[in-house]
Design a protein around this motif. Structure first.
Motif, PDB file in Angstrom:
ATOM      1  N   ASP A 154       0.846  -1.189   0.000  1.00 32.80           N
ATOM      2  CA  ASP A 154       0.000   0.000   0.000  1.00 32.80           C
ATOM      3  C   ASP A 154       0.886   1.244   0.000  1.00 32.80           C
ATOM      4  O   ASP A 154       1.832   1.351   0.797  1.00 32.80           O
ATOM      5  N   VAL A 155       0.568   2.181  -0.862  1.00 37.61           N
ATOM      6  CA  VAL A 155       1.295   3.447  -0.935  1.00 37.61           C
ATOM      7  C   VAL A 155       0.300   4.564  -0.616  1.00 37.61           C
ATOM      8  O   VAL A 155      -0.706   4.726  -1.311  1.00 37.61           O
ATOM      9  N   THR A 156       0.568   5.310   0.444  1.00 33.58           N
ATOM     10  CA  THR A 156      -0.321   6.393   0.858  1.00 33.58           C
ATOM     11  C   THR A 156       0.081   7.690   0.168  1.00 33.58           C
ATOM     12  O   THR A 156       1.234   8.120   0.265  1.00 33.58           O
ATOM     13  N   VAL A 157      -0.865   8.290  -0.504  1.00 35.76           N
ATOM     14  CA  VAL A 157      -0.626   9.539  -1.230  1.00 35.76           C
ATOM     15  C   VAL A 157      -1.322  10.669  -0.480  1.00 35.76           C
ATOM     16  O   VAL A 157      -2.530  10.605  -0.230  1.00 35.76           O
ATOM     17  N   THR A 158      -0.560  11.688  -0.126  1.00 38.85           N
ATOM     18  CA  THR A 158      -1.102  12.854   0.570  1.00 38.85           C
ATOM     19  C   THR A 158      -0.891  14.084  -0.294  1.00 38.85           C
ATOM     20  O   THR A 158       0.223  14.329  -0.772  1.00 38.85           O
ATOM     21  N   ARG A 159      -1.952  14.819  -0.495  1.00 37.67           N
ATOM     22  CA  ARG A 159      -1.868  16.068  -1.257  1.00 37.67           C
ATOM     23  C   ARG A 159      -1.402  17.178  -0.330  1.00 37.67           C
ATOM     24  O   ARG A 159      -2.001  17.455   0.703  1.00 37.67           O
ATOM     25  N   LYS A 160      -0.294  17.824  -0.709  1.00 36.74           N
ATOM     26  CA  LYS A 160       0.285  18.869   0.123  1.00 36.74           C
ATOM     27  C   LYS A 160       0.696  20.056  -0.745  1.00 36.74           C
ATOM     28  O   LYS A 160       0.704  19.972  -1.974  1.00 36.74           O
ATOM     29  N   ARG A 161       1.081  21.120  -0.084  1.00 34.77           N
ATOM     30  CA  ARG A 161       1.598  22.297  -0.788  1.00 34.77           C
ATOM     31  C   ARG A 161       3.081  22.081  -1.088  1.00 34.77           C
ATOM     32  O   ARG A 161       3.966  22.681  -0.466  1.00 34.77           O
ATOM     33  N   VAL A 162       3.343  21.184  -2.004  1.00 38.77           N
ATOM     34  CA  VAL A 162       4.712  20.898  -2.435  1.00 38.77           C
ATOM     35  C   VAL A 162       4.800  21.159  -3.931  1.00 38.77           C
ATOM     36  O   VAL A 162       3.782  21.216  -4.638  1.00 38.77           O
ATOM     37  N   SER A 163       6.034  21.314  -4.419  1.00 35.54           N
ATOM     38  CA  SER A 163       6.213  21.681  -5.829  1.00 35.54           C
ATOM     39  C   SER A 163       6.297  20.475  -6.746  1.00 35.54           C
ATOM     40  O   SER A 163       6.131  20.607  -7.963  1.00 35.54           O
ATOM     41  N   SER A 185       6.609   1.629   5.850  1.00 36.46           N
ATOM     42  CA  SER A 185       5.471   2.201   5.128  1.00 36.46           C
ATOM     43  C   SER A 185       5.976   3.082   3.988  1.00 36.46           C
ATOM     44  O   SER A 185       7.056   3.678   4.058  1.00 36.46           O
ATOM     45  N   VAL A 186       5.178   3.137   2.923  1.00 35.36           N
ATOM     46  CA  VAL A 186       5.568   3.881   1.725  1.00 35.36           C
ATOM     47  C   VAL A 186       4.596   5.049   1.554  1.00 35.36           C
ATOM     48  O   VAL A 186       3.370   4.849   1.552  1.00 35.36           O
ATOM     49  N   VAL A 187       5.138   6.244   1.426  1.00 32.25           N
ATOM     50  CA  VAL A 187       4.292   7.438   1.362  1.00 32.25           C
ATOM     51  C   VAL A 187       4.726   8.331   0.211  1.00 32.25           C
ATOM     52  O   VAL A 187       5.901   8.376  -0.161  1.00 32.25           O
ATOM     53  N   VAL A 188       3.753   9.023  -0.342  1.00 35.75           N
ATOM     54  CA  VAL A 188       3.985   9.992  -1.405  1.00 35.75           C
ATOM     55  C   VAL A 188       3.330  11.300  -0.997  1.00 35.75           C
ATOM     56  O   VAL A 188       2.180  11.313  -0.532  1.00 35.75           O
ATOM     57  N   SER A 189       4.040  12.391  -1.166  1.00 36.75           N
ATOM     58  CA  SER A 189       3.427  13.718  -1.065  1.00 36.75           C
ATOM     59  C   SER A 189       3.430  14.327  -2.457  1.00 36.75           C
ATOM     60  O   SER A 189       4.428  14.234  -3.188  1.00 36.75           O
ATOM     61  N   ALA A 190       2.308  14.917  -2.838  1.00 35.60           N
ATOM     62  CA  ALA A 190       2.170  15.404  -4.208  1.00 35.60           C
ATOM     63  C   ALA A 190       1.279  16.634  -4.245  1.00 35.60           C
ATOM     64  O   ALA A 190       0.359  16.775  -3.424  1.00 35.60           O
TER      65      ALA A 190
END
Length: 244
Positions: free
Chosen positions: A15-24, A35-40
């Motif tokens: 499972d890869v958790t994707v979080t929407r953030k104020r990143v470029s 755990s595997v995480v993505v910020s986008a």
């Protein structure tokens, strides 16, 4: 979509958790617990994020396997006959199942060994991990006051308070507005010189809030060995609490 909205994508069985953030840009990370995480950014379509993660599948699987192996090795050490660290020394660890039900686990150190006292019904690595934390706290309680006094005098600053707590991604922080410093309990596992460097680092932020050239120059003056201490700390980074 809200800035903090989360989504999950699958990479095989992972499972890869994707979080929407104020990143470029899209950032992919494997945490120490595996755990595997993505910020986008919110603007990036999920399909594009999925394609990016899939393109890094080999790296994800390798990094995750290494993280899980480290977690398993640490859990294995937190048992009778294992080892633990205190002020940079590796010490033998024994586990005594001598506490009545409901009592808080704790640990003692004597004659170059650590004894963790836990309940008979719950003597696993998670309980031993909890038992060590009061020992870490008492060790730092003894070590920190003279260090704080020394560096407050050297730097001409005043720390308004120290908070000790478990931190999973950093060794300390400083609130430059209030003058309050927070330090990681696990610093007690490292040599006194490394603890001293973190104290100097956080108090130095009362003179220079950012990590710019002036900050590094100040650290070179107040704590010339800070780079060596940073390397020692990075060789054994903060851990996450062991899960039951």
């Amino acid at each position: 979509m809200p800035q903090t909205a989360q989504q999950t994508i699958r990479l095989g069985t992972i499972d890869v958790t994707v979080t929407r953030k104020r990143v470029s840009r899209v950032n992919l990370r494997v945490r120490r617990d595996g755990s595997v995480v993505v910020s986008a950014p919110a603007r990036v379509p999920l399909a594009q994020i999925r394609a990016f993660v899939e393109s890094r599948e080999d790296w994800v699987r390798s990094a995750r396997s290494q993280a899980l192996a480290r977690q398993a090795a640490r859990a294995h050490s937190l048992q009778d006959g294992g080892t633990t660290r205190l002020l940079g020394r590796t010490l033998a660890l024994s586990v005594e199942k001598d506490l009545p039900s409901g009592s808080a686990p704790h640990a003692t150190c004597a004659d170059g060994a650590v004894v963790a006292h836990v309940g008979a019904a719950d003597a696993g690595p998670a309980s031993v991990d909890l038992a060590l934390q009061p020992l870490w706290r008492s060790t730092l309680d003894d070590l920190l006051p003279p260090l704080l006094e020394r560096y407050e005098h050297l730097m001409g600053v005043r720390c308004t308070g120290i908070r000790l707590r478990r931190m999973t991604s950093r060794w300390g922080s400083c609130n430059v507005r209030t003058g309050r410093v927070t330090l990681n309990l696990e610093l007690a596992c490292h040599p006194a010189s490394s603890v001293e460097s973190v104290v100097a680092h956080e108090l130095c932020h009362l003179l220079e809030p950012s990590h710019n050239e002036r900050f590094h120059a100040l650290m070179d003056g107040f704590c010339p060995w800070w780079r060596e201490a940073r390397a020692e700390l990075n060789s054994l980074p903060p851990t996450r609490p062991v899960l039951p």
